[in-house]
Design an enzyme around this catalytic site. Structure first.
Site, PDB file in Angstrom:
ATOM      1  CD  GLU A 167      -7.130   1.549  -2.017  1.00  0.00           C
ATOM      2  OE1 GLU A 167      -6.456   0.649  -1.481  1.00  0.00           O
ATOM      3  OE2 GLU A 167      -7.100   2.741  -1.662  1.00  0.00           O
TER       4      GLU A 167
ATOM      5  CB  CYS B 116      -0.921   0.007   1.218  1.00  0.00           C
ATOM      6  SG  CYS B 116      -1.957   1.487   1.315  1.00  0.00           S
TER       7      CYS B 116
END
Length: 270
Positions: free
Chosen positions: A200, A75
């Site tokens: 996401e 991330c």
């Protein structure tokens, strides 16, 4: 089971960071999902845990978890937040993060922004991964996306508007993506800039996605749409992405602490 946490965000993409360097916490998928609830928990786009590093030269081992309790390999926005946190704890302006996707060197810039070397993108179909062998530059889906991995799977659609955003969940779960995928929608505004929205994996549409911005620039460069250094405007703000000549992708942007607090993990689902 009282433990401290930091609530941080990168361009509105928000994280709860738990420190497990002194001992592991009981973080089951159900407990993570309960903590992610924005009404009954703390709320976050991803949970981040810190453990002692075991890779040579790394300062901390970082794990990322989606709101549904599943684990993500990388991330970008959270990596900037962790680098900023380590800097404020230790004074080290060049921390190295160990992740399941590899080691990520970071640098705290003089203007306070954080640069993270996200490594080299993986462009082979098996590395994304995809269900069958194919050219990752043109995936066989309506809209002709391109695929890449930045430690987690991404598909980038190049669009004129964002009407496809509502299809993000269905695309995330398409059989083409055995591990599901982050779905980006990029509008190219110039050879040096794009506008990006990302659905996401496991989280839905977020205000910013650092690894998604990296994948979007890589895929756009592969298609000849932008230069190797590109400004990416997301709902939460601006990231600078550079696909350097050595193949590494550099991401520069802000990291901010919203607040620190204490949480009793025993009150959440086990």
């Amino acid at each position: 089971m009282q433990t401290s946490f930091s609530k941080m965000h990168g361009l509105g993409n928000d994280f709860v960071i738990l420190d497990e360097r002194a001992g592991h916490l009981s973080l089951t998928p159900a407990r993570i999902a309960a903590l992610a609830d924005r009404r009954r928990g703390i709320g976050f786009d991803q949970l981040v845990t810190l453990r002692p590093a075991c890779a040579e030269g790394a300062h901390v081992f970082v794990r990322f978890f989606n709101p549904d309790g599943s684990e993500a390999g990388a991330c970008g926005n959270a990596s900037r937040c962790v680098a900023d946190l380590v800097f404020r704890q230790t004074g080290n302006r060049t921390p190295v993060l160990q992740t399941r996707a590899g080691t990520l060197p970071a640098r705290i810039e003089q203007n306070g922004l954080v640069t993270v070397d996200m490594g080299t993108p993986k462009l082979d179909w098996q590395a994304v991964p995809l269900a069958t062998e194919m050219d990752t530059l043109h995936l066989p889906l309506e809209g002709d996306p391109a695929g890449a991995s930045m430690g987690n799977p991404h598909a980038t659609f190049f669009v004129k508007d964002f009407s496809m955003l509502s299809h993000g969940s269905a695309l995330e779960h398409d059989p083409l993506f055995p591990d599901r995928a982050n779905i980006g929608f990029a509008r190219i505004d110039s050879p040096e800039s794009m506008r990006l929205k990302v659905h996401e994996r496991g989280a839905g549409v977020t205000e910013a996605c650092g690894s998604g911005a990296c994948a979007a620039v890589v895929n756009a460069v592969r298609r000849g749409l932008v230069e190797r250094r590109c400004t990416v405007e997301l709902d939460g703000g601006i990231l600078q992405i550079e696909w350097a000549e050595n193949g590494h992708v550099l991401m520069t942007g802000p990291a901010a602490t919203a607040f620190d607090g204490m949480v009793d993990l025993a009150t959440y689902a086990s």
